[in-house]
Write a protein that holds these residues in place. Structure first.
Motif, PDB file in Angstrom:
ATOM      1  N   GLY A 170       0.805  -1.224   0.000  1.00 14.24           N
ATOM      2  CA  GLY A 170       0.000   0.000   0.000  1.00 14.24           C
ATOM      3  C   GLY A 170       0.829   1.260   0.000  1.00 14.24           C
ATOM      4  O   GLY A 170       0.344   2.338   0.352  1.00 14.24           O
ATOM      5  N   LEU A 171       2.102   1.137  -0.408  1.00 11.10           N
ATOM      6  CA  LEU A 171       2.997   2.295  -0.423  1.00 11.10           C
ATOM      7  C   LEU A 171       3.181   2.785  -1.860  1.00 11.10           C
ATOM      8  O   LEU A 171       3.125   2.000  -2.807  1.00 11.10           O
ATOM      9  CB  LEU A 171       4.358   1.908   0.165  1.00 11.10           C
ATOM     10  N   ARG A 172       3.427   4.088  -1.997  1.00  5.50           N
ATOM     11  CA  ARG A 172       3.620   4.651  -3.328  1.00  5.50           C
ATOM     12  C   ARG A 172       4.911   5.455  -3.348  1.00  5.50           C
ATOM     13  O   ARG A 172       5.131   6.303  -2.488  1.00  5.50           O
ATOM     14  CB  ARG A 172       2.440   5.548  -3.699  1.00  5.50           C
ATOM     15  N   GLY A 173       5.747   5.168  -4.345  1.00  2.22           N
ATOM     16  CA  GLY A 173       7.001   5.896  -4.511  1.00  2.22           C
ATOM     17  C   GLY A 173       6.745   7.235  -5.173  1.00  2.22           C
ATOM     18  O   GLY A 173       6.038   7.304  -6.186  1.00  2.22           O
ATOM     19  N   VAL A 174       7.329   8.270  -4.604  1.00  3.60           N
ATOM     20  CA  VAL A 174       7.150   9.638  -5.118  1.00  3.60           C
ATOM     21  C   VAL A 174       8.494  10.359  -5.101  1.00  3.60           C
ATOM     22  O   VAL A 174       9.418   9.943  -4.405  1.00  3.60           O
ATOM     23  CB  VAL A 174       6.128  10.435  -4.263  1.00  3.60           C
ATOM     24  N   PRO A 175       8.592  11.465  -5.855  1.00  3.50           N
ATOM     25  CA  PRO A 175       9.807  12.292  -5.777  1.00  3.50           C
ATOM     26  C   PRO A 175       9.976  12.844  -4.362  1.00  3.50           C
ATOM     27  O   PRO A 175       8.992  13.035  -3.645  1.00  3.50           O
ATOM     28  CB  PRO A 175       9.535  13.420  -6.768  1.00  3.50           C
ATOM     29  N   LEU A 176      11.216  13.136  -3.988  1.00  2.00           N
ATOM     30  CA  LEU A 176      11.451  13.643  -2.634  1.00  2.00           C
ATOM     31  C   LEU A 176      10.702  14.952  -2.401  1.00  2.00           C
ATOM     32  O   LEU A 176      10.171  15.176  -1.305  1.00  2.00           O
ATOM     33  CB  LEU A 176      12.953  13.821  -2.373  1.00  2.00           C
ATOM     34  N   ALA A 177      10.625  15.816  -3.418  1.00  2.00           N
ATOM     35  CA  ALA A 177       9.919  17.100  -3.243  1.00  2.00           C
ATOM     36  C   ALA A 177       8.456  16.858  -2.883  1.00  2.00           C
ATOM     37  O   ALA A 177       7.878  17.584  -2.061  1.00  2.00           O
ATOM     38  CB  ALA A 177      10.023  17.940  -4.512  1.00  2.00           C
ATOM     39  N   GLU A 178       7.858  15.832  -3.477  1.00  2.00           N
ATOM     40  CA  GLU A 178       6.455  15.534  -3.183  1.00  2.00           C
ATOM     41  C   GLU A 178       6.314  14.998  -1.755  1.00  2.00           C
ATOM     42  O   GLU A 178       5.368  15.346  -1.032  1.00  2.00           O
ATOM     43  CB  GLU A 178       5.923  14.518  -4.202  1.00  2.00           C
TER      44      GLU A 178
END
Ligand SMILES: [Zn+2]
Length: 226
Positions: free
Chosen positions: A34-42
């Motif tokens: 249930g995890l989502r990878g995102v850019p660090l800024a996000e």
């Protein structure tokens, strides 16, 4: 913290290469959890709004050209995005700071393609030099001028900085703040901790998906420790 994503079988003395299949297994398990990878800024923006639950910052250091060919399709497949930290003074060049095999770095068109595909582009300095102990002029050059170069290429703001070699000190963190970055990240260093010294966990070439989750749990515990 990833670096190169590639199926290459060349020697990897600095342990910077994860295969696309392995990245795929990592991201699949994140998704199953249930995890989502995102850019660090996000991730940082979500944390500012206390809405970061379920997000994992995915970062790729050095701006290797293999990001577009191998990492981006895998990220896409899982509905995820990440941050590519680019060495702004070496666009279209190679990893001349390392003694290992020569790896190509993104050029200006590829930097634009990375951003157009929904990923964040951050700065990894101008030349990939160690900033801890650097004199003020060098700091300004590496930190501020790299931001300007990338903003010129992208025609948009670059808000994230990543210290080459993870080498930072108070003056380097202050240079990042003074240059107008929103945040900066380090490597396995968990103190001091503020938005200009955000810790990250290194993903090794042989890490299985289970290793990755164990590292995430450990990271989570360490960033929460007072
Ligand atoms: Zn680097």
């Amino acid at each position: 913290m990833y670096h190169s994503i590639s199926p290459s079988r060349q020697p990897d003395p600095h342990r910077v290469r994860v295969s696309p299949e392995r990245l795929d297994r990592h991201l699949r398990l994140l998704r199953q959890l249930g995890l989502r990878g995102v850019p660090l800024a996000e991730l940082v923006a979500a944390q500012d709004g206390a809405a970061a639950t379920g997000l994992v910052g995915l970062t790729f250091d050095d701006g290797y050209a293999d990001f577009l060919r191998y990492a981006a399709p895998v990220l896409d497949r899982h509905g995820m995005t990440g941050t590519l930290y680019v060495v702004a003074g070496r666009l279209g060049g190679h990893n001349a700071w390392d003694t290992g095999p020569r790896l190509d770095l993104v050029d200006a068109d590829q930097v634009r393609a990375v951003a157009a595909a929904g990923h964040e582009v951050g700065s990894h300095g101008l030349t990939h030099m160690r900033l801890a102990g650097a004199d003020p002029g060098v700091l300004r050059h590496e930190v501020a001028d790299s931001k300007h170069v990338l903003e010129e290429v992208l025609q948009r703001e670059v808000s994230g900085f990543c210290y080459p070699w993870g080498a930072f000190d108070a003056a380097a963190a202050e240079a990042a703040r003074a240059a107008g970055y929103d945040h900066a990240c380090v490597t396995g260093d968990y103190s001091p901790r503020n938005r200009f010294t955000i810790p990250r966990s290194y993903v090794a070439p042989g890490d299985t998906a289970v290793h990755l989750v164990a590292k995430l749990v450990r990271h989570h515990v360490r960033i929460r420790r007072p």
